[in-house]
Motif scaffolding. Structure first.
Motif, PDB file in Angstrom:
ATOM      1  N   LEU A   1       0.824  -1.202   0.000  1.00 50.82           N
ATOM      2  CA  LEU A   1       0.000   0.000   0.000  1.00 50.82           C
ATOM      3  C   LEU A   1       0.860   1.255   0.000  1.00 50.82           C
ATOM      4  CD1 LEU A   1      -2.870   1.210   0.199  1.00 50.82           C
ATOM      5  CD2 LEU A   1      -2.579   1.220   2.684  1.00 50.82           C
ATOM      6  N   ILE A   2       1.955   1.223   0.752  1.00 53.76           N
ATOM      7  CA  ILE A   2       2.841   2.383   0.796  1.00 53.76           C
ATOM      8  C   ILE A   2       3.402   2.680  -0.592  1.00 53.76           C
ATOM      9  CG2 ILE A   2       5.049   3.239   1.684  1.00 53.76           C
ATOM     10  CD1 ILE A   2       4.452   1.742   4.285  1.00 53.76           C
ATOM     11  N   ASN A   3       3.868   1.655  -1.267  1.00 50.77           N
ATOM     12  CA  ASN A   3       4.469   1.850  -2.590  1.00 50.77           C
ATOM     13  C   ASN A   3       3.429   2.205  -3.652  1.00 50.77           C
ATOM     14  OD1 ASN A   3       7.013   1.223  -1.571  1.00 50.77           O
ATOM     15  ND2 ASN A   3       6.746  -0.976  -1.954  1.00 50.77           N
ATOM     16  N   ARG A   4       2.222   1.653  -3.509  1.00 48.73           N
ATOM     17  CA  ARG A   4       1.202   1.849  -4.544  1.00 48.73           C
ATOM     18  C   ARG A   4       0.481   3.183  -4.414  1.00 48.73           C
ATOM     19  NH1 ARG A   4      -4.279   0.762  -4.942  1.00 48.73           N
ATOM     20  NH2 ARG A   4      -4.328  -0.184  -2.863  1.00 48.73           N
ATOM     21  N   VAL A   5       0.200   3.587  -3.180  1.00 48.13           N
ATOM     22  CA  VAL A   5      -0.657   4.755  -3.002  1.00 48.13           C
ATOM     23  C   VAL A   5      -0.061   5.806  -2.072  1.00 48.13           C
ATOM     24  CG1 VAL A   5      -2.930   5.560  -2.244  1.00 48.13           C
ATOM     25  CG2 VAL A   5      -2.720   3.359  -3.381  1.00 48.13           C
ATOM     26  N   VAL A   6       0.389   5.384  -0.896  1.00 49.27           N
ATOM     27  CA  VAL A   6       0.741   6.333   0.160  1.00 49.27           C
ATOM     28  C   VAL A   6       1.768   7.353  -0.305  1.00 49.27           C
ATOM     29  CG1 VAL A   6       1.726   6.583   2.470  1.00 49.27           C
ATOM     30  CG2 VAL A   6       0.130   4.710   1.984  1.00 49.27           C
ATOM     31  N   MET A   7       2.795   6.896  -1.034  1.00 50.83           N
ATOM     32  CA  MET A   7       3.850   7.799  -1.470  1.00 50.83           C
ATOM     33  C   MET A   7       3.484   8.555  -2.742  1.00 50.83           C
ATOM     34  SD  MET A   7       5.804   7.301   1.007  1.00 50.83           S
ATOM     35  CE  MET A   7       7.107   8.402   0.462  1.00 50.83           C
ATOM     36  N   ARG A   8       2.320   8.282  -3.303  1.00 48.21           N
ATOM     37  CA  ARG A   8       1.921   8.918  -4.561  1.00 48.21           C
ATOM     38  C   ARG A   8       0.732   9.870  -4.395  1.00 48.21           C
ATOM     39  NH1 ARG A   8       3.915   5.825  -8.990  1.00 48.21           N
ATOM     40  NH2 ARG A   8       4.976   3.920  -8.308  1.00 48.21           N
ATOM     41  N   GLU A   9      -0.112   9.605  -3.422  1.00 50.10           N
ATOM     42  CA  GLU A   9      -1.330  10.386  -3.252  1.00 50.10           C
ATOM     43  C   GLU A   9      -1.331  11.070  -1.885  1.00 50.10           C
ATOM     44  OE1 GLU A   9      -3.505  10.758  -5.588  1.00 50.10           O
ATOM     45  OE2 GLU A   9      -2.929   9.167  -6.997  1.00 50.10           O
ATOM     46  N   ARG A  10      -1.969  12.231  -1.804  1.00 51.84           N
ATOM     47  CA  ARG A  10      -2.071  12.970  -0.543  1.00 51.84           C
ATOM     48  C   ARG A  10      -3.318  12.492   0.214  1.00 51.84           C
ATOM     49  NH1 ARG A  10      -1.124  19.234  -1.795  1.00 51.84           N
ATOM     50  NH2 ARG A  10      -1.003  19.259   0.484  1.00 51.84           N
ATOM     51  N   LEU A  11      -3.260  11.251   0.655  1.00 54.77           N
ATOM     52  CA  LEU A  11      -4.377  10.623   1.351  1.00 54.77           C
ATOM     53  C   LEU A  11      -3.892  10.081   2.689  1.00 54.77           C
ATOM     54  CD1 LEU A  11      -5.823   8.587  -1.652  1.00 54.77           C
ATOM     55  CD2 LEU A  11      -6.668  10.779  -0.811  1.00 54.77           C
ATOM     56  N   SER A  12      -4.809   9.941   3.622  1.00 57.34           N
ATOM     57  CA  SER A  12      -4.439   9.366   4.918  1.00 57.34           C
ATOM     58  C   SER A  12      -5.417   8.304   5.392  1.00 57.34           C
ATOM     59  CB  SER A  12      -4.349  10.468   5.980  1.00 57.34           C
ATOM     60  OG  SER A  12      -5.624  11.016   6.230  1.00 57.34           O
ATOM     61  N   THR A  13      -6.428   7.989   4.585  1.00 60.63           N
ATOM     62  CA  THR A  13      -7.460   7.036   4.984  1.00 60.63           C
ATOM     63  C   THR A  13      -7.725   6.065   3.843  1.00 60.63           C
ATOM     64  OG1 THR A  13      -8.484   8.801   6.289  1.00 60.63           O
ATOM     65  CG2 THR A  13      -9.770   6.802   5.946  1.00 60.63           C
TER      66      THR A  13
END
Length: 404
Positions: free
Chosen positions: A268-280
């Motif tokens: 999840l970190i590699n796919r989304v967390v480091m690419r999108e400004r999301l926290s949920t």
């Protein structure tokens, strides 16, 4: 006020103790066991005095619990949820998840607590009289007489017309019925509570400098609590008024980015967390069913070396524990569900039970910031307004604003 020790349920209401309640027990045991009881009933072993003091402390806690349980049961009678009762340093708190919708209900919920304390005083007084008539030991009679007096004082103190005391809620109900404006009544009661709190603080410090220092510090502590609680009640009343009429669908974040329960934290970190400004990140299985909620805070708690091996399902908040709503639900009602939730977020489902949105702290913050820009509507007066309750810190989700 959070419970540290769970005592189970009474009448379906969760009951717990905060560790600060130990201070109450210690004060009573020391004050009674080494002071009042030996002076009034001399000639007995110290162990007897300490045992009598311990029994007195436990029965006093039981009377506090009865006081708060009465609030909770009457509130449930009027359709208000009760998340629990907690006994703590300054007494007890019945944590309601809503407010009364009529002045009469508000009055009854408030008044039943002091009435219960007076009833407890009558019971303890009757027991003391019966024991004295039967020739029981004076110390035993004294225990129940003391509890009767203390419960009378507890009832009288709570009837002082200053929020958040029960008397302040009685004042609020009376003014609400007279003015037809719940918010105005709540603010007036809160101002009375703040004034009374400051008066106790001043009196407490005067006592500190003129003699009985401990009593003065205790009064100042109670005054400080009343000032903060009254200020919180005023803020909550204004918050409820500002958000009145706003629906969940008006503020929610639509089409949230989801993840699979079987995905790893590292994935999840590699796919989304480091690419999108999301926290949920809601978890949704292959059938579209909601399986939990993961936040950045939960991700950070996983050690770096374990992230490739840890599944999102292992760290997610379970579905049953996540506040949920429909787009047509009131935002204030949802905030009551969200209060005290560690993640400070909620999920939104459509009529078919499909996940369609999230409500996060930043969504609530934006709703507050734009409340005065919305189309005007008639200000709420009377029973149609449900404001945020005082027992849990319902503005915490607003203060914890962060990017989704």
């Amino acid at each position: 006020m959070r419970a540290s020790i769970n005592l189970g349920r009474i009448g379906g209401v969760p009951v717990g103790l905060n560790l600060s309640v130990v201070v109450i027990v210690a004060i009573l045991v020391i004050g009674l066991g080494f002071g009042r009881f030996p002076i009034e009933y001399p000639g007995l072993p110290l162990a007897v005095y300490l045992l009598a003091a311990a029994v007195t402390a436990l029965l006093f806690l039981a009377s506090l619990l009865a006081h708060e349980l009465a609030h909770a049961l009457v509130a449930r009678h009027y359709g208000i949820g009760v998340s629990g009762i907690t006994l703590w340093l300054l007494g007890g708190v019945a944590q309601l998840t809503g407010e009364a919708r009529t002045p009469r209900a508000d009055l009854r919920i408030a008044a039943v607590g002091p009435a219960t304390s007076l009833a407890a005083a009558a019971v303890f007084g009757l027991v003391a009289w019966l024991l004295a008539a039967a020739g029981a030991a004076p110390l035993l009679v004294g225990v129940f007489a003391y509890l009767g007096i203390v419960n009378v004082l507890l009832a009288l103190f709570n009837l002082i017309p200053a929020a958040p005391l029960d008397g302040g809620r009685v004042l609020r109900a009376v003014l609400w019925a007279r003015w037809g404006d719940r918010v105005r009544a709540a603010i007036t009661a809160a101002n009375a509570g703040r004034t009374f709190g400051y008066a106790l603080i001043v009196l407490g410090f005067l006592l500190v400098f003129t003699g009985p220092g401990f009593q003065g510090l205790w009064l100042a502590l109670i005054g400080w609590f009343l000032v903060n609680a009254a200020s919180a009640e005023e803020q909550q009343a204004r918050l409820g008024a500002a958000l009145h009429g706003i629906r969940v669908g008006d503020v929610m974040s639509r089409s949230p980015v989801t993840a699979a329960p079987g995905e790893t934290v590292a994935g999840l970190i590699n796919r989304v967390v480091m690419r999108e400004r999301l926290s949920t990140y809601p978890l949704v299985d292959e059938f579209g069913a909601f399986r939990g909620l993961v936040t950045l805070n939960r991700i950070r708690q996983v050690p770096t070396e374990l992230r490739p091996l840890t599944l999102l399902a292992d760290i997610a908040c379970p579905p049953a524990d996540v506040p949920a709503a429909h787009p047509d639900d009131g935002l204030v009602d949802l905030m009551q569900q969200m209060s005290g939730h560690p993640d400070g977020r909620a999920v939104v489902f459509d009529d078919e039970g499909r996940l369609i949105g999230l409500v996060t702290p930043s969504d609530i913050t934006r709703a507050l910031q734009t409340a005065d820009l919305r189309a005007p509507y008639t200000a709420p007066h009377g029973a149609d307004l449900t404001v945020l309750g005082p027992e849990d810190h319902r503005t915490e989700a607003v203060r914890r604003s962060e990017r989704r």
